[in-house]
Design a protein around this motif. Structure first.
Motif, PDB file in Angstrom:
ATOM      1  N   VAL B  36       0.859  -1.194   0.000  1.00  0.00           N
ATOM      2  CA  VAL B  36       0.000   0.000   0.000  1.00  0.00           C
ATOM      3  C   VAL B  36       0.893   1.242   0.000  1.00  0.00           C
ATOM      4  O   VAL B  36       1.596   1.504   0.971  1.00  0.00           O
ATOM      5  CB  VAL B  36      -0.943   0.008   1.216  1.00  0.00           C
ATOM      6  CG1 VAL B  36      -1.790   1.283   1.216  1.00  0.00           C
ATOM      7  CG2 VAL B  36      -1.842  -1.224   1.201  1.00  0.00           C
ATOM      8  N   GLY B  37       0.849   1.985  -1.106  1.00  0.00           N
ATOM      9  CA  GLY B  37       1.700   3.182  -1.241  1.00  0.00           C
ATOM     10  C   GLY B  37       2.706   2.965  -2.356  1.00  0.00           C
ATOM     11  O   GLY B  37       3.570   2.095  -2.262  1.00  0.00           O
ATOM     12  N   ALA B  38       2.580   3.729  -3.453  1.00  0.00           N
ATOM     13  CA  ALA B  38       3.421   3.525  -4.646  1.00  0.00           C
ATOM     14  C   ALA B  38       4.518   4.577  -4.737  1.00  0.00           C
ATOM     15  O   ALA B  38       4.868   5.042  -5.813  1.00  0.00           O
ATOM     16  CB  ALA B  38       2.550   3.550  -5.902  1.00  0.00           C
ATOM     17  N   SER B  39       5.040   4.978  -3.570  1.00  0.00           N
ATOM     18  CA  SER B  39       6.063   6.017  -3.574  1.00  0.00           C
ATOM     19  C   SER B  39       7.431   5.408  -3.227  1.00  0.00           C
ATOM     20  O   SER B  39       7.698   4.252  -3.570  1.00  0.00           O
ATOM     21  CB  SER B  39       5.631   7.129  -2.602  1.00  0.00           C
ATOM     22  OG  SER B  39       6.521   8.203  -2.601  1.00  0.00           O
ATOM     23  N   ASP B  62      -2.454   2.322  -4.633  1.00  0.00           N
ATOM     24  CA  ASP B  62      -2.283   3.709  -4.185  1.00  0.00           C
ATOM     25  C   ASP B  62      -3.572   4.478  -4.415  1.00  0.00           C
ATOM     26  O   ASP B  62      -4.226   4.315  -5.448  1.00  0.00           O
ATOM     27  CB  ASP B  62      -1.117   4.399  -4.905  1.00  0.00           C
ATOM     28  CG  ASP B  62      -0.608   5.613  -4.122  1.00  0.00           C
ATOM     29  OD1 ASP B  62       0.557   5.562  -3.674  1.00  0.00           O
ATOM     30  OD2 ASP B  62      -1.361   6.590  -3.946  1.00  0.00           O
ATOM     31  N   LEU B  74       9.982  19.543  -4.673  1.00  0.00           N
ATOM     32  CA  LEU B  74       8.750  20.334  -4.551  1.00  0.00           C
ATOM     33  C   LEU B  74       8.926  21.596  -3.705  1.00  0.00           C
ATOM     34  O   LEU B  74       8.167  22.549  -3.838  1.00  0.00           O
ATOM     35  CB  LEU B  74       7.607  19.482  -3.968  1.00  0.00           C
ATOM     36  CG  LEU B  74       7.217  18.245  -4.780  1.00  0.00           C
ATOM     37  CD1 LEU B  74       6.044  17.539  -4.126  1.00  0.00           C
ATOM     38  CD2 LEU B  74       6.894  18.602  -6.231  1.00  0.00           C
ATOM     39  N   SER B  75       9.919  21.587  -2.830  1.00  0.00           N
ATOM     40  CA  SER B  75      10.152  22.787  -2.025  1.00  0.00           C
ATOM     41  C   SER B  75      11.317  23.607  -2.585  1.00  0.00           C
ATOM     42  O   SER B  75      11.704  24.610  -2.012  1.00  0.00           O
ATOM     43  CB  SER B  75      10.463  22.377  -0.576  1.00  0.00           C
ATOM     44  OG  SER B  75      11.396  21.316  -0.562  1.00  0.00           O
ATOM     45  N   TRP B 280      -6.713   4.242   8.224  1.00  0.00           N
ATOM     46  CA  TRP B 280      -7.308   3.069   7.571  1.00  0.00           C
ATOM     47  C   TRP B 280      -6.952   1.765   8.294  1.00  0.00           C
ATOM     48  O   TRP B 280      -7.558   0.726   8.051  1.00  0.00           O
ATOM     49  CB  TRP B 280      -6.889   3.015   6.103  1.00  0.00           C
ATOM     50  CG  TRP B 280      -5.411   2.878   5.849  1.00  0.00           C
ATOM     51  CD1 TRP B 280      -4.482   3.873   5.889  1.00  0.00           C
ATOM     52  CD2 TRP B 280      -4.701   1.688   5.504  1.00  0.00           C
ATOM     53  NE1 TRP B 280      -3.237   3.374   5.591  1.00  0.00           N
ATOM     54  CE2 TRP B 280      -3.341   2.039   5.343  1.00  0.00           C
ATOM     55  CE3 TRP B 280      -5.079   0.354   5.291  1.00  0.00           C
ATOM     56  CZ2 TRP B 280      -2.347   1.120   5.001  1.00  0.00           C
ATOM     57  CZ3 TRP B 280      -4.097  -0.565   4.947  1.00  0.00           C
ATOM     58  CH2 TRP B 280      -2.752  -0.188   4.811  1.00  0.00           C
ATOM     59  N   ALA B 307       7.079   0.378   6.069  1.00  0.00           N
ATOM     60  CA  ALA B 307       8.315   0.998   5.578  1.00  0.00           C
ATOM     61  C   ALA B 307       8.063   2.464   5.244  1.00  0.00           C
ATOM     62  O   ALA B 307       6.961   2.844   4.848  1.00  0.00           O
ATOM     63  CB  ALA B 307       8.814   0.263   4.333  1.00  0.00           C
ATOM     64  N   GLY B 308       9.091   3.283   5.403  1.00  0.00           N
ATOM     65  CA  GLY B 308       9.030   4.683   4.986  1.00  0.00           C
ATOM     66  C   GLY B 308       8.537   5.615   6.083  1.00  0.00           C
ATOM     67  O   GLY B 308       8.577   5.298   7.270  1.00  0.00           O
ATOM     68  N   HIS B 325      12.319  10.959   5.909  1.00  0.00           N
ATOM     69  CA  HIS B 325      13.333  11.334   4.924  1.00  0.00           C
ATOM     70  C   HIS B 325      13.470  10.248   3.867  1.00  0.00           C
ATOM     71  O   HIS B 325      13.222   9.087   4.123  1.00  0.00           O
ATOM     72  CB  HIS B 325      14.683  11.564   5.602  1.00  0.00           C
ATOM     73  CG  HIS B 325      14.650  12.628   6.640  1.00  0.00           C
ATOM     74  ND1 HIS B 325      14.352  13.933   6.334  1.00  0.00           N
ATOM     75  CD2 HIS B 325      14.835  12.585   7.981  1.00  0.00           C
ATOM     76  CE1 HIS B 325      14.370  14.647   7.452  1.00  0.00           C
ATOM     77  NE2 HIS B 325      14.655  13.851   8.463  1.00  0.00           N
TER      78      HIS B 325
HETATM   79  C1  LIG Z   1       8.163  19.176  -0.284  1.00  0.00           C
HETATM   80  C2  LIG Z   1       8.980  18.046   0.248  1.00  0.00           C
HETATM   81  C3  LIG Z   1      10.369  18.114   0.190  1.00  0.00           C
HETATM   82  C4  LIG Z   1      11.155  17.064   0.671  1.00  0.00           C
HETATM   83  N1  LIG Z   1      12.515  17.182   0.604  1.00  0.00           N
HETATM   84  C5  LIG Z   1      13.292  16.195   1.108  1.00  0.00           C
HETATM   85  C6  LIG Z   1      14.710  16.308   1.075  1.00  0.00           C
HETATM   86  O1  LIG Z   1      15.275  17.302   0.595  1.00  0.00           O
HETATM   87  N2  LIG Z   1      15.446  15.291   1.585  1.00  0.00           N
HETATM   88  C7  LIG Z   1      14.856  14.175   2.133  1.00  0.00           C
HETATM   89  O2  LIG Z   1      15.567  13.295   2.612  1.00  0.00           O
HETATM   90  N3  LIG Z   1      13.509  14.028   2.162  1.00  0.00           N
HETATM   91  C8  LIG Z   1      12.722  15.022   1.674  1.00  0.00           C
HETATM   92  N4  LIG Z   1      11.350  14.888   1.719  1.00  0.00           N
HETATM   93  C9  LIG Z   1      10.766  13.673   2.336  1.00  0.00           C
HETATM   94  C10 LIG Z   1      10.579  12.519   1.347  1.00  0.00           C
HETATM   95  O3  LIG Z   1       9.912  12.968   0.202  1.00  0.00           O
HETATM   96  C11 LIG Z   1       9.788  11.415   2.039  1.00  0.00           C
HETATM   97  O4  LIG Z   1      10.582  10.895   3.077  1.00  0.00           O
HETATM   98  C12 LIG Z   1       9.370  10.290   1.099  1.00  0.00           C
HETATM   99  O5  LIG Z   1       8.485  10.741   0.111  1.00  0.00           O
HETATM  100  C13 LIG Z   1       8.713   9.163   1.905  1.00  0.00           C
HETATM  101  O6  LIG Z   1       8.268   8.163   1.039  1.00  0.00           O
HETATM  102  P1  LIG Z   1       7.141   7.129   1.467  1.00  0.00           P
HETATM  103  O7  LIG Z   1       7.091   6.144   0.363  1.00  0.00           O
HETATM  104  O8  LIG Z   1       7.386   6.635   2.839  1.00  0.00           O
HETATM  105  O9  LIG Z   1       5.782   7.968   1.576  1.00  0.00           O
HETATM  106  P2  LIG Z   1       5.037   8.969   0.598  1.00  0.00           P
HETATM  107  O10 LIG Z   1       5.966   9.585  -0.381  1.00  0.00           O
HETATM  108  O11 LIG Z   1       4.262   9.872   1.483  1.00  0.00           O
HETATM  109  O12 LIG Z   1       4.013   8.049  -0.213  1.00  0.00           O
HETATM  110  C14 LIG Z   1       2.916   7.423   0.389  1.00  0.00           C
HETATM  111  C15 LIG Z   1       1.946   6.972  -0.686  1.00  0.00           C
HETATM  112  O13 LIG Z   1       0.894   6.237  -0.067  1.00  0.00           O
HETATM  113  C16 LIG Z   1      -0.339   6.592  -0.659  1.00  0.00           C
HETATM  114  N5  LIG Z   1      -1.402   6.323   0.322  1.00  0.00           N
HETATM  115  C17 LIG Z   1      -1.590   6.922   1.526  1.00  0.00           C
HETATM  116  N6  LIG Z   1      -2.656   6.395   2.157  1.00  0.00           N
HETATM  117  C18 LIG Z   1      -3.143   5.428   1.343  1.00  0.00           C
HETATM  118  C19 LIG Z   1      -4.239   4.518   1.436  1.00  0.00           C
HETATM  119  N7  LIG Z   1      -5.050   4.462   2.520  1.00  0.00           N
HETATM  120  N8  LIG Z   1      -4.454   3.671   0.409  1.00  0.00           N
HETATM  121  C20 LIG Z   1      -3.667   3.687  -0.689  1.00  0.00           C
HETATM  122  N9  LIG Z   1      -2.619   4.528  -0.826  1.00  0.00           N
HETATM  123  C21 LIG Z   1      -2.366   5.382   0.179  1.00  0.00           C
HETATM  124  C22 LIG Z   1      -0.178   8.059  -1.005  1.00  0.00           C
HETATM  125  O14 LIG Z   1      -1.059   8.412  -2.060  1.00  0.00           O
HETATM  126  C23 LIG Z   1       1.291   8.130  -1.433  1.00  0.00           C
HETATM  127  O15 LIG Z   1       1.443   7.932  -2.820  1.00  0.00           O
HETATM  128  C24 LIG Z   1      10.535  15.917   1.231  1.00  0.00           C
HETATM  129  C25 LIG Z   1       9.132  15.843   1.284  1.00  0.00           C
HETATM  130  C26 LIG Z   1       8.356  16.887   0.804  1.00  0.00           C
HETATM  131  C27 LIG Z   1       6.863  16.804   0.883  1.00  0.00           C
END
Ligand SMILES: Cc1cc2nc3c(=O)[nH]c(=O)nc-3n(C[C@H](O)[C@H](O)[C@H](O)COP(=O)(O)OP(=O)(O)OC[C@H]3O[C@@H](n4cnc5c(N)ncnc54)[C@H](O)[C@@H]3O)c2cc1C
Ligand code: SF4
Lengths: 64, 435
Positions: B36-39, B62, B74-75, B280, B307-308, B325
């Motif tokens: 769950v989560g395609a990031s 996702d 993005l920032s 959820w 994870a993440g 991060h």
């Molecule tokens: C503007 C900005 C700048 C950043 N800059 C830095 C940086 O310079 N250096 C750094 O180390 N980190 C930075 N980060 C942090 C970094 O982007 C995050 O640590 C990273 O995106 C985490 O990835 P993730 O896969 O854990 O979660 P996320 O990227 O948050 O992805 C989670 C995914 O899960 C999906 N989801 C959520 N709930 C559900 C659900 N119930 N069902 C299905 N899907 C769901 C969402 O749609 C999303 O696609 C930044 C973040 C932002 C917002």
């Protein structure tokens, strides 16, 4: 194995250097330097690790 | 090949009643790994599963309409006028396609039946899993008291490319932005806004701001840099509300502080931290006291991993504080994939040994941080040869290096990361990386 790097995406983390120091280095600004693009087989595992830990998907690998 | 499926893979209809008798259990091992989560974290899991030779089915779910783009720009660059072009895929399409997984987009996960091993989706369907990986990330906390059901023009949060698009348009108009929250994200946007010629104010309620994260030396340097670039810093004061619509336009006009003052602003960015996306999971019977609380192997309960940003996994240098991060999300994904497969094979699991690491880019400075910061640590500033203005700061506890931060010194940081790893790895655990 052939390695390619997209330097313009590099965020200078050094993660690749930590994983595979014989294959990757960094310039003074931290940007990745590819030391060899066709590493010997004993280095392949470390290169795959490097590609997978890179926080900016800079490193791509073409497996033979 | 990636298929966007609207008919789900086998064993996934809403009428399915999985058979988890002993015969059923061995069949369950054939069910897909569902992520769950395609990031960042989700893709890291999928890539590591394939790298380790897992050839079974992977289903990625996702709620977004497609793969979210990479967030760090993005920032930063993405807020400049041609910024859209700087947002890349988290993992390039060619690498994603090699994963041969099924992707279900636009479908939020709404619940888990742990005993039947079913993931429920918002559209009423259920998905059987052999193992479930929670990688649902975090979302920005809303400004207390604001009613986000009715969006207010000029009131921003920043997590997605769409958020960045709105902020980019606002900054392109010039004007002034007030940023609530003096953390890494708030300061990055302030720096970018100044770079675009906008006025920028940062309001942070704690007097020390980032010092608790970066140590006093770098935090002070960073604030001095912002002041030198004309950012207005208001620390130790709280933002309590906003002025909007006084002129009949409905637009933001300023930010109100506890002491009664109003910071004039045409736009407000709320950057006061994030909340894990765990609602959820409320009925799944997991420990959700700080995101999904896991053991050092990334497991929440049998067959459920996290994870993440959403996951709290105790590491070597910190008592499992949740990190938000990118490198952390990648490291978690690698750990979970390796352990998920080890658990299936009855092999010993490995604990999280990656040293936490993050970076932030502000004005012309790259700040990097590795390991942990503790107020109890001795903070030692080391000059970096050959680079003007660059420094490295070491954090030591009883002579042991637990963390380090650098200012425009990326090569020094790579050495420090290696040193922290050696200093923090248990002596009996020879360094053996999870590939
Ligand atoms: C503007 C900005 C700048 C950043 N800059 C830095 C940086 O310079 N250096 C750094 O180390 N980190 C930075 N980060 C942090 C970094 O982007 C995050 O640590 C990273 O995106 C985490 O990835 P993730 O896969 O854990 O979660 P996320 O990227 O948050 O992805 C989670 C995914 O899960 C999906 N989801 C959520 N709930 C559900 C659900 N119930 N069902 C299905 N899907 C769901 C969402 O749609 C999303 O696609 C930044 C973040 C932002 C917002
Ligand atoms: S790991 Fe990636 S981002 Fe970091 S230095 Fe190497 S190529 Fe650059």
């Amino acid at each position: 194995m052939k390695i390619k790097v997209e330097e313009s995406w590099c965020v200078a983390s050094g993660s690749c250097v930590l994983a595979a120091p014989k294959v990757f280095d960094q310039d003074e600004n931290g940007v990745v330097i590819l030391l060899q693009d066709r590493p010997a087989p004993e280095l392949h595992a470390s290169v795959r690790t490097a590609a997978s830990v890179c926080p900016s998907a800079v490193i791509s690998i073409e497996e033979d | 090949m990636i298929s966007i499926v609207d008919t789900l893979p086998r064993a996934t209809t809403d009428t399915l009643a999985p058979d988890l008798s002993s015969a059923g259990r061995s069949a369950a091992a054939e069910w897909p790994v569902v992520i769950v989560g395609a990031s960042v974290a989700g893709l890291s899991v999928a890539e590591a599963l394939r790298r380790h030779g897992y050839s079974g089915e992977i289903v990625m779910v996702d709620s977004a309409d497609g793969f979210p783009g990479d967030r760090p720009p993005l920032s930063k660059a993405a807020l400049f006028p041609a910024g859209e072009t700087t947002v890349y895929d988290v993992v390039p399409a060619i690498r994603r396609e090699a994963l041969a997984m099924s992707c279900i987009f636009g479908a939020a996960a709404t619940g888990v039946d742990r005993h039947a091993r079913l993931l429920r989706l918002a559209d009423g369907r259920s998905l059987a899993y052999s193992d479930l990986v929670i990688a649902s990330g975090v979302r920005p906390r809303a400004f207390p008291g604001s009613n986000h059901r009715e969006p207010i023009e000029g009131l921003h949060m920043l997590r997605t490319a769409a958020d960045a698009g709105r902020l980019r348009a606002a900054l392109a108009r010039g004007g002034s932005i007030a940023i609530v929250g003096g953390g890494v994200l708030g300061l990055e946007v302030a720096a970018t806004a100044r770079g675009l010629g906008c006025e920028a104010s940062v309001i942070e309620q704690t007097p020390a701001g980032l010092a608790a994260k970066l140590g006093a030396t770098l935090a002070q340097r960073l604030l001095d840099l912002h002041r030198a670039h004309g950012v207005r810093l208001e620390f130790g004061v709280e933002a309590v509300g906003f002025e909007a619509g006084q002129s009949g336009s409905g637009r933001i006009e300023g930010l109100r502080l506890t002491d009664g003052r109003v910071v004039p602003a045409s736009d407000i960015l709320v950057a006061i931290g994030c909340r894990p996306n765990v609602e959820w999971l409320a009925k799944a019977g997991l420990d959700l006291s700080d995101g999904v609380v896991c053991d050092p192997f990334g497991m929440a309960v049998d067959h459920i991993w996290a994870a993440g940003d959403v996951a709290r996994i105790p590491g070597l240098t910190e008592e499992g504080r949740r990190q938000e991060h990118k490198q952390n999300a990648i490291d978690h994904g690698r750990l979970v994939a390796a352990n998920l497969l080890a658990a299936r094979a009855g092999l010993p699991l490995k604990r999280l040994e990656a040293v936490p690491y993050f970076w932030t880019d502000q004005f012309d400075v790259k700040i990097q941080f590795a390991g942990a910061y503790s107020p109890a640590a001795r903070e030692m500033v080391v000059p970096v040869e050959g680079r003007e203005g660059a420094i490295a700061v070491r954090f030591e506890v009883e002579g042991r290096l637990i963390g380090a931060a650098t200012w425009n010194a990326p090569k020094a940081m790579t050495q420090l990361r290696r040193e922290i790893e050696l200093a923090c790895l248990p002596i009996d655990a020879p360094k053996e990386s999870i590939s």
